[in-house]
Design a protein around this motif. Structure first.
Motif, PDB file in Angstrom:
ATOM      1  N   ALA A  52       5.910  12.514  19.711  1.00 26.26           N
ATOM      2  CA  ALA A  52       5.964  12.508  17.853  1.00 26.26           C
ATOM      3  C   ALA A  52       5.576  14.024  17.822  1.00 26.26           C
ATOM      4  O   ALA A  52       5.005  14.780  18.540  1.00 26.26           O
ATOM      5  N   ALA A  53       5.899  14.582  16.672  1.00 24.61           N
ATOM      6  CA  ALA A  53       5.752  15.782  16.006  1.00 24.61           C
ATOM      7  C   ALA A  53       4.402  16.194  16.293  1.00 24.61           C
ATOM      8  O   ALA A  53       3.486  15.445  15.817  1.00 24.61           O
ATOM      9  N   GLY A  54       4.149  17.240  16.982  1.00 22.19           N
ATOM     10  CA  GLY A  54       2.904  17.919  17.255  1.00 22.19           C
ATOM     11  C   GLY A  54       1.866  17.168  18.418  1.00 22.19           C
ATOM     12  O   GLY A  54       0.844  17.363  18.428  1.00 22.19           O
ATOM     13  N   ALA A  55       2.772  16.325  19.017  1.00 30.06           N
ATOM     14  CA  ALA A  55       1.861  15.494  19.956  1.00 30.06           C
ATOM     15  C   ALA A  55       2.560  15.451  21.540  1.00 30.06           C
ATOM     16  O   ALA A  55       3.690  15.770  21.455  1.00 30.06           O
ATOM     17  N   ALA A  56       1.558  15.333  22.732  1.00 36.92           N
ATOM     18  CA  ALA A  56       2.289  15.284  23.899  1.00 36.92           C
ATOM     19  C   ALA A  56       2.816  13.769  24.034  1.00 36.92           C
ATOM     20  O   ALA A  56       2.763  13.100  23.488  1.00 36.92           O
ATOM     21  N   SER A  57       3.669  13.609  25.139  1.00 38.91           N
ATOM     22  CA  SER A  57       4.144  12.386  25.781  1.00 38.91           C
ATOM     23  C   SER A  57       2.914  11.376  25.711  1.00 38.91           C
ATOM     24  O   SER A  57       1.796  11.940  26.539  1.00 38.91           O
ATOM     25  N   TYR A  62       0.882  -1.338  -0.121  1.00 35.79           N
ATOM     26  CA  TYR A  62      -0.045   0.029  -0.137  1.00 35.79           C
ATOM     27  C   TYR A  62       0.759   1.308  -0.121  1.00 35.79           C
ATOM     28  O   TYR A  62       0.265   2.478  -0.318  1.00 35.79           O
ATOM     29  N   ALA A  63       2.070   1.119   0.240  1.00 33.60           N
ATOM     30  CA  ALA A  63       3.126   2.128   0.387  1.00 33.60           C
ATOM     31  C   ALA A  63       4.512   1.768  -0.013  1.00 33.60           C
ATOM     32  O   ALA A  63       4.886   0.493   0.221  1.00 33.60           O
ATOM     33  N   PRO A  64       5.244   2.586   0.021  1.00 31.85           N
ATOM     34  CA  PRO A  64       6.708   2.325  -0.441  1.00 31.85           C
ATOM     35  C   PRO A  64       7.450   1.927   0.912  1.00 31.85           C
ATOM     36  O   PRO A  64       6.974   2.322   1.961  1.00 31.85           O
ATOM     37  N   ALA A  65       8.169   0.754   0.820  1.00 30.56           N
ATOM     38  CA  ALA A  65       8.862   0.101   2.062  1.00 30.56           C
ATOM     39  C   ALA A  65       9.715   1.363   2.801  1.00 30.56           C
ATOM     40  O   ALA A  65      10.307   2.164   2.318  1.00 30.56           O
ATOM     41  N   GLY A  66       9.320   1.317   4.231  1.00 31.48           N
ATOM     42  CA  GLY A  66      10.263   2.217   5.177  1.00 31.48           C
ATOM     43  C   GLY A  66       9.757   3.561   5.058  1.00 31.48           C
ATOM     44  O   GLY A  66      10.104   4.563   5.700  1.00 31.48           O
ATOM     45  N   GLN A  67       8.570   3.727   4.624  1.00 23.57           N
ATOM     46  CA  GLN A  67       8.138   5.231   4.441  1.00 23.57           C
ATOM     47  C   GLN A  67       7.083   5.634   5.216  1.00 23.57           C
ATOM     48  O   GLN A  67       6.980   6.687   5.955  1.00 23.57           O
ATOM     49  N   ALA A  68       5.971   4.589   5.669  1.00 28.95           N
ATOM     50  CA  ALA A  68       4.742   4.623   6.675  1.00 28.95           C
ATOM     51  C   ALA A  68       4.709   3.442   7.660  1.00 28.95           C
ATOM     52  O   ALA A  68       5.157   2.656   7.570  1.00 28.95           O
ATOM     53  N   PHE A  69       4.161   3.992   8.880  1.00 29.98           N
ATOM     54  CA  PHE A  69       4.058   3.141  10.017  1.00 29.98           C
ATOM     55  C   PHE A  69       2.753   2.503   9.565  1.00 29.98           C
ATOM     56  O   PHE A  69       1.624   3.033   9.491  1.00 29.98           O
ATOM     57  N   ARG A  70       2.654   1.073   9.681  1.00 26.44           N
ATOM     58  CA  ARG A  70       1.195   0.425  10.039  1.00 26.44           C
ATOM     59  C   ARG A  70       1.457  -0.642  10.696  1.00 26.44           C
ATOM     60  O   ARG A  70       2.390  -1.655  10.386  1.00 26.44           O
ATOM     61  N   ASP A  72      -2.422   9.783  22.554  1.00 26.14           N
ATOM     62  CA  ASP A  72      -2.341   8.679  23.660  1.00 26.14           C
ATOM     63  C   ASP A  72      -1.737   7.447  22.972  1.00 26.14           C
ATOM     64  O   ASP A  72      -1.763   6.474  23.813  1.00 26.14           O
ATOM     65  N   GLU A  73      -1.043   7.485  21.907  1.00 26.40           N
ATOM     66  CA  GLU A  73      -0.240   6.126  21.424  1.00 26.40           C
ATOM     67  C   GLU A  73       1.062   6.047  21.717  1.00 26.40           C
ATOM     68  O   GLU A  73       1.804   7.278  21.502  1.00 26.40           O
ATOM     69  N   ALA A  74       1.543   5.056  22.182  1.00 29.45           N
ATOM     70  CA  ALA A  74       3.087   5.133  22.307  1.00 29.45           C
ATOM     71  C   ALA A  74       3.852   5.313  21.088  1.00 29.45           C
ATOM     72  O   ALA A  74       3.155   4.838  20.131  1.00 29.45           O
ATOM     73  N   VAL A  75       5.119   5.619  20.804  1.00 32.57           N
ATOM     74  CA  VAL A  75       5.560   5.836  19.488  1.00 32.57           C
ATOM     75  C   VAL A  75       6.234   4.867  19.022  1.00 32.57           C
ATOM     76  O   VAL A  75       7.205   4.229  20.102  1.00 32.57           O
ATOM     77  N   PRO A  76       6.490   4.053  17.930  1.00 31.01           N
ATOM     78  CA  PRO A  76       7.134   2.836  17.654  1.00 31.01           C
ATOM     79  C   PRO A  76       8.835   3.196  17.447  1.00 31.01           C
ATOM     80  O   PRO A  76       9.092   4.233  16.845  1.00 31.01           O
ATOM     81  N   GLY A  77       9.409   2.477  18.019  1.00 30.32           N
ATOM     82  CA  GLY A  77      10.968   2.229  17.890  1.00 30.32           C
ATOM     83  C   GLY A  77      11.196   0.906  17.266  1.00 30.32           C
ATOM     84  O   GLY A  77      10.255   0.613  16.241  1.00 30.32           O
ATOM     85  N   GLY A  78      12.271   0.345  17.546  1.00 37.27           N
ATOM     86  CA  GLY A  78      12.678  -0.906  16.678  1.00 37.27           C
ATOM     87  C   GLY A  78      11.792  -1.942  17.393  1.00 37.27           C
ATOM     88  O   GLY A  78      12.677  -2.890  18.157  1.00 37.27           O
ATOM     89  N   HIS A  79      10.617  -2.220  17.300  1.00 30.74           N
ATOM     90  CA  HIS A  79       9.826  -3.295  17.763  1.00 30.74           C
ATOM     91  C   HIS A  79       9.857  -3.192  19.187  1.00 30.74           C
ATOM     92  O   HIS A  79       9.344  -4.245  19.928  1.00 30.74           O
ATOM     93  N   TRP A  80       9.950  -1.980  19.705  1.00 31.23           N
ATOM     94  CA  TRP A  80       9.445  -1.639  21.072  1.00 31.23           C
ATOM     95  C   TRP A  80       8.769  -0.208  20.990  1.00 31.23           C
ATOM     96  O   TRP A  80       8.881   0.344  20.200  1.00 31.23           O
ATOM     97  N   TRP A  81       8.142   0.081  22.211  1.00 36.03           N
ATOM     98  CA  TRP A  81       7.121   1.195  22.082  1.00 36.03           C
ATOM     99  C   TRP A  81       7.719   2.173  23.181  1.00 36.03           C
ATOM    100  O   TRP A  81       8.277   1.882  24.125  1.00 36.03           O
ATOM    101  N   GLY A 127       9.065   8.021  10.237  1.00 36.88           N
ATOM    102  CA  GLY A 127       7.961   8.022   9.478  1.00 36.88           C
ATOM    103  C   GLY A 127       6.866   7.872  10.142  1.00 36.88           C
ATOM    104  O   GLY A 127       5.670   8.051   9.602  1.00 36.88           O
ATOM    105  N   TYR A 128       6.824   7.961  11.495  1.00 38.35           N
ATOM    106  CA  TYR A 128       5.503   7.801  12.397  1.00 38.35           C
ATOM    107  C   TYR A 128       4.925   9.124  12.499  1.00 38.35           C
ATOM    108  O   TYR A 128       5.461  10.299  12.794  1.00 38.35           O
ATOM    109  N   LYS A 129       3.526   9.092  12.156  1.00 38.67           N
ATOM    110  CA  LYS A 129       2.531  10.329  12.332  1.00 38.67           C
ATOM    111  C   LYS A 129       1.692  10.237  13.756  1.00 38.67           C
ATOM    112  O   LYS A 129       1.132   9.084  13.797  1.00 38.67           O
ATOM    113  N   ALA A 130       1.864  10.945  14.212  1.00 35.19           N
ATOM    114  CA  ALA A 130       1.391  10.973  15.719  1.00 35.19           C
ATOM    115  C   ALA A 130      -0.013  10.526  15.807  1.00 35.19           C
ATOM    116  O   ALA A 130      -0.796  11.086  14.933  1.00 35.19           O
ATOM    117  N   ASN A 131      -0.476   9.700  16.779  1.00 26.12           N
ATOM    118  CA  ASN A 131      -1.660   9.484  17.228  1.00 26.12           C
ATOM    119  C   ASN A 131      -1.931   9.842  18.731  1.00 26.12           C
ATOM    120  O   ASN A 131      -1.052   9.464  19.403  1.00 26.12           O
TER     121      ASN A 131
END
Length: 359
Positions: free
Chosen positions: A298-303, A175-183, A284-293, A278-282
């Motif tokens: 993230a940009a425009g969001a609180a912790s 659905y997107a180029p590899a490495g560009q978007a978090f899903r 109250d959600e933790a931010v993805p790292g390398g298979h950890w949270w 490439g993560y777009k903030a949602n």
């Protein structure tokens, strides 16, 4: 000069002696008590309704500080000896196992995933780093009870994909180029498990999580299910006791070191704890790292967990399974649960644990 050197070596000796590590059992530290602990238990262990399965339903809560067990409580059928289903904590466990292989020099993060799992030839641009960021670009629906008929993960675990979960994932379109978007994708995690088979070789693979990670940490009762091809179900099906999972947390809290052995390279742990760009903030959600949270804004969001230190990171699983690691507080927290209605809040538990352990 020699007197000063002797004093320096003596201080180093005291520092090493003061650092606590579990042997067969966890060292016991000073138990926490008082009103703050009562407030913690009121939140984590309310009256349990097993008929409706509503509300917060904690099965286990364990707190390690400075390598010492300072709090432990269980509920329902779970005990200190129960290997509990970790659900998606398994994903972070696979990342940790991969870290040992990385330290052996067996792969690089930018290697094409198809190099180690040729079934991915349909997606040649995907790297191992992309899979670890849940950024493969493979079209995937991570829906559970609320949309099972549209769910890629339900089909993978229980119906048409369950015999060969990695191949089921690999055959999806992009659905997107590899490495560009978090899903978020349990399929990406199982592709990593399939790649590991080639990375370490088919002879080592069936025992590798044990020889590489569990045995060095003193984890004696782990179970990790495989699919029909013998590939570990890295998305979902590792079982550990709370005390054993806490060993993984202590390893990560101490930057991959276990006693005097650097089991995970420091740069691997740093990668696990680095936010995916490439993560777009949602909210109250933790931010993805390398298979950890990560508890990183993230940009425009609180912790996501504002009452916890910013260096807090976690492995998270379905129905309330959590391994929290807080290096600045020298804390490891394991929480197992059977939450079905989403009422559990990470920030609330972290706030109450920190209130109970801080002077």
């Amino acid at each position: 000069m020699f007197k000063g050197l002797s004093l320096f070596l003596l201080l180093i000796s005291f520092t090493v002696q003061a650092e606590q590590w579990p042997g067969e059992q966890w060292p016991a530290g000073p138990k926490i008590a008082g009103p703050a602990v009562e407030a913690l238990e009121a939140y984590a262990f309310p009256t349990r309704d097993d008929n409706t399965r509503k509300g917060i339903r904690t099965d286990a809560l364990l707190v390690i500080r400075d390598g010492q067990l300072i709090y432990e409580r269980y509920a329902a059928a779970t005990t200190a000896d129960t290997p509990h289903l970790t659900w998606s904590i398994s994903k972070s466990l696979m990342a940790t196992v991969l870290g040992v292989a990385y330290g052996e020099g067996l792969f690089k993060l930018d290697d094409p995933a198809a190099k180690y799992y040729p079934v991915l030839e349909k997606h040649p641009a995907i790297t191992l780093k992309d899979l670890l960021h849940w950024a493969s670009g493979i079209d995937w629906q991570e829906d559970y009870e609320y949309a099972p008929l549209k769910s890629s993960v339900v089909a993978m675990l229980y119906t048409r994909g369950h015999r060969d979960m990695a191949a089921f994932t690999a055959h999806h379109d992009s659905y997107a180029p590899a490495g560009q978007a978090f899903r978020y994708s349990s399929g990406d995690s199982n592709l990593l498990a399939a790649a590991l088979k080639t990375i370490v070789g088919p002879q080592r693979y069936p025992d590798y999580p044990w020889t590489a990670l569990f045995d060095p940490l003193g984890i004696r009762h782990a179970t990790w299910e495989t699919d029909a091809t013998g590939t570990f179900v890295a998305s979902s099906y590792a079982y550990l006791t709370a005390r054993d999972l806490a060993r993984i947390g202590l390893l990560m809290e101490r930057d991959g070191r276990w006693n005097d052995r650097q089991l995970l390279p420091k740069d691997w742990v740093a990668f696990n704890r680095e936010p995916f760009a490439g993560y777009k903030a949602n909210q109250d959600e933790a931010v993805p790292g390398g298979h950890w949270w990560l508890n990183r804004p993230a940009a425009g969001a609180a912790s996501p967990w504002p009452d916890a230190p910013p260096d807090t990171f976690a492995a998270l699983g379905h129905w309330g399974q959590v391994l929290y690691v807080i290096p600045s507080e020298k804390l490891v927290i394991v929480r197992y649960g059977d939450d079905r209605d989403g009422s559990y809040r990470h920030n609330e538990l972290l706030k109450r644990v920190l209130g109970a352990v801080r002077p």
